[in-house]
Design a protein around this motif. Structure first.
Motif, short mmCIF file in Angstrom:
data_model
loop_
_atom_site.label_atom_id
_atom_site.label_comp_id
_atom_site.label_asym_id
_atom_site.label_seq_id
_atom_site.Cartn_x
_atom_site.Cartn_y
_atom_site.Cartn_z
N GLN A 15 0.67 -1.31 -0.08
CA GLN A 15 0.07 -0.04 0.06
C GLN A 15 0.75 1.39 -0.03
O GLN A 15 2.05 1.29 0.41
N ASP A 16 0.32 2.15 -0.35
CA ASP A 16 0.90 3.53 -0.40
C ASP A 16 1.32 4.02 1.00
O ASP A 16 0.21 4.36 1.72
N PRO A 17 2.63 3.91 1.27
CA PRO A 17 2.86 4.39 2.81
C PRO A 17 2.48 5.82 3.36
O PRO A 17 2.64 6.11 4.33
N GLU A 18 2.42 6.66 2.11
CA GLU A 18 1.99 7.90 2.44
C GLU A 18 0.59 8.22 2.70
O GLU A 18 0.09 9.08 3.14
N ALA A 19 -0.22 7.15 2.31
CA ALA A 19 -1.57 7.18 2.44
C ALA A 19 -1.91 7.12 3.87
O ALA A 19 -1.48 6.19 4.61
N THR A 20 -3.03 7.70 4.35
CA THR A 20 -3.51 7.77 5.69
C THR A 20 -4.25 6.51 5.89
O THR A 20 -4.77 5.84 4.70
N PRO A 21 -4.52 5.85 6.82
CA PRO A 21 -5.52 4.51 6.96
C PRO A 21 -6.83 4.97 6.25
O PRO A 21 -7.26 3.85 5.51
N ALA A 22 -7.30 6.09 6.30
CA ALA A 22 -8.59 6.31 5.81
C ALA A 22 -8.54 6.20 4.29
O ALA A 22 -9.38 5.64 3.56
N ARG A 66 3.06 12.77 6.44
CA ARG A 66 4.00 12.05 6.88
C ARG A 66 5.38 12.55 5.70
O ARG A 66 5.00 12.80 4.78
N ARG A 67 6.45 12.67 6.79
CA ARG A 67 7.59 13.10 5.88
C ARG A 67 8.20 11.94 5.25
O ARG A 67 7.94 10.72 5.72
N GLU A 68 9.14 12.06 4.36
CA GLU A 68 9.69 11.20 3.55
C GLU A 68 10.70 10.16 4.54
O GLU A 68 10.68 9.06 4.42
N SER A 69 11.19 10.89 5.74
CA SER A 69 12.06 9.86 6.79
C SER A 69 10.89 9.00 7.26
O SER A 69 11.26 7.73 7.70
N SER A 70 9.85 9.62 7.45
CA SER A 70 8.93 8.52 8.38
C SER A 70 8.38 7.43 7.45
O SER A 70 8.08 6.28 7.86
N GLN A 72 9.97 6.24 4.81
CA GLN A 72 11.02 5.18 4.84
C GLN A 72 11.23 4.25 6.17
O GLN A 72 11.37 3.26 6.10
N ARG A 73 10.85 4.98 7.35
CA ARG A 73 10.83 4.20 8.58
C ARG A 73 9.69 2.84 8.51
O ARG A 73 9.86 1.89 8.95
N ARG A 74 8.68 3.70 8.14
CA ARG A 74 7.49 2.62 8.00
C ARG A 74 7.62 1.52 6.93
O ARG A 74 7.49 0.31 7.59
N LEU A 75 8.30 1.87 5.90
CA LEU A 75 8.77 0.68 5.07
C LEU A 75 9.76 -0.23 5.69
O LEU A 75 9.62 -1.69 5.47
N GLU A 76 10.67 0.10 6.42
CA GLU A 76 11.77 -0.57 6.92
C GLU A 76 10.95 -1.45 8.02
O GLU A 76 11.21 -2.60 8.44
N SER A 77 10.12 -0.88 8.69
CA SER A 77 9.32 -1.57 9.62
C SER A 77 8.58 -2.69 9.34
O SER A 77 8.65 -3.67 9.61
N ASN A 78 7.85 -2.39 8.16
CA ASN A 78 7.21 -3.40 7.50
C ASN A 78 7.75 -4.70 7.15
O ASN A 78 7.49 -5.78 7.18
N GLU A 79 9.20 -4.37 6.38
CA GLU A 79 10.01 -5.34 6.13
C GLU A 79 10.48 -6.36 7.41
O GLU A 79 10.64 -7.48 7.42
N ARG A 80 10.76 -5.71 8.50
CA ARG A 80 11.19 -6.33 9.45
C ARG A 80 10.17 -7.11 9.92
O ARG A 80 10.41 -8.23 10.38
N GLU A 81 8.83 -6.67 9.91
CA GLU A 81 7.66 -7.36 10.53
C GLU A 81 7.46 -8.68 9.46
O GLU A 81 7.34 -9.83 9.97
N ARG A 82 7.66 -8.37 8.43
CA ARG A 82 7.68 -9.62 7.40
C ARG A 82 8.55 -10.59 7.66
O ARG A 82 8.24 -11.95 7.71
N GLN A 83 9.68 -10.15 7.84
CA GLN A 83 10.89 -11.15 8.08
C GLN A 83 10.47 -11.84 9.53
O GLN A 83 10.87 -13.05 9.62
N ARG A 84 10.03 -11.07 10.27
CA ARG A 84 9.61 -11.89 11.79
C ARG A 84 8.57 -12.91 11.44
O ARG A 84 8.88 -14.18 11.81
N MET A 85 7.56 -12.47 10.49
CA MET A 85 6.71 -13.59 10.41
C MET A 85 6.86 -14.66 9.75
O MET A 85 6.80 -15.65 9.76
#
Length: 187
Positions: A15-22, A66-70, A72-85
């Motif tokens: 999903q577009d990480p810049e998009a809000t949940p809504a 959301r700033r670009e750095s945030s 980026q952090r979200r994408l990295e976090s998603n990746e870590r979560e995928r790896q964890r799963m």
DNA sequence: TAGGCCATCTGGTCCT
DNA sequence: AGGACCAGATGGCCTA
């Protein structure tokens, strides 16, 4: 209960990480609707979603966005979560491979794997108890210690689950084989 | 088509 | 502070 051997699932498009949940899931009901701490989360998430809706469903502009750095952090976090799963699933697979079960052609579900594993362990414990007590009567071998440990576990289990009936060693064996059977029947 | 199972995303909380 | 862990939400796939 059914299980299946299905091909690897295709990953949902990110999903577009810049998009809000809504924006991502407009129809999504307020999350966090269960659980004690969920109320706070619910309020904050809902507020964000409502804010986005109030703006016509568009991304919040300016400092609130959301700033670009945030991102980026979200994408990295998603990746870590995928790896964890993935690691978790690998562990489940490893567990499946050591649990004897009758439906070798069909993959055990996670809940089946855990339940079967629990009862398999219990049945093995019961078997060991039976054998060791038979061969080492009254000796200071592993039998008595194992039996003490077993009894402790039983007492803890009974204390944790109120009213849980104590199962004799041979009962686990019976339960395990019954469960294997029911899984087969239920397929 | 409904229900079960699953992968993924996500934000909050805990831990180091 | 950053990563791990957790739980809710969502949508896809499959089977009965």
């Amino acid at each position: 209960m059914k299980t299946k051997s299905r091909p690897p699932r295709r990953r949902a498009p990110p999903q577009d990480p810049e998009a809000t949940p809504a924006e991502r899931t407009p129809d999504r009901p307020p999350p966090g609707s269960g659980g004690p701490d969920a109320a706070k989360a619910l309020r904050s998430r809902t507020a964000r979603a409502q804010g986005a809706r109030a703006e016509g469903g568009r991304r919040r502009p300016g400092p609130g966005g959301r700033r670009e750095s945030s991102v980026q952090r979200r994408l990295e976090s998603n990746e870590r979560e995928r790896q964890r799963m993935h690691k978790l699933n690998n562990a489940f697979q490893a567990l499946r491979e050591v649990i004897p079960h009758v439906r070798a052609d069909k993959k055990l579900s996670k809940i089946e794997t855990l339940t079967l594993a629990k009862n398999y362990i219990k049945s093995l414990t019961a078997t060991i108890l039976t054998m060791s007590s038979g061969r080492l009567p009254g000796l200071d071998g592993p039998g008595p210690k194992l039996y003490q440990h077993y009894q402790q576990q039983q007492q803890q289990a009974a204390g944790g689950a109120l009213g849980a009936p104590e199962v004799p060693p041979e009962g686990h064996l019976q339960k395990y084989s019954t469960q294997i059977h029911s899984f087969r029947e239920g397929s």
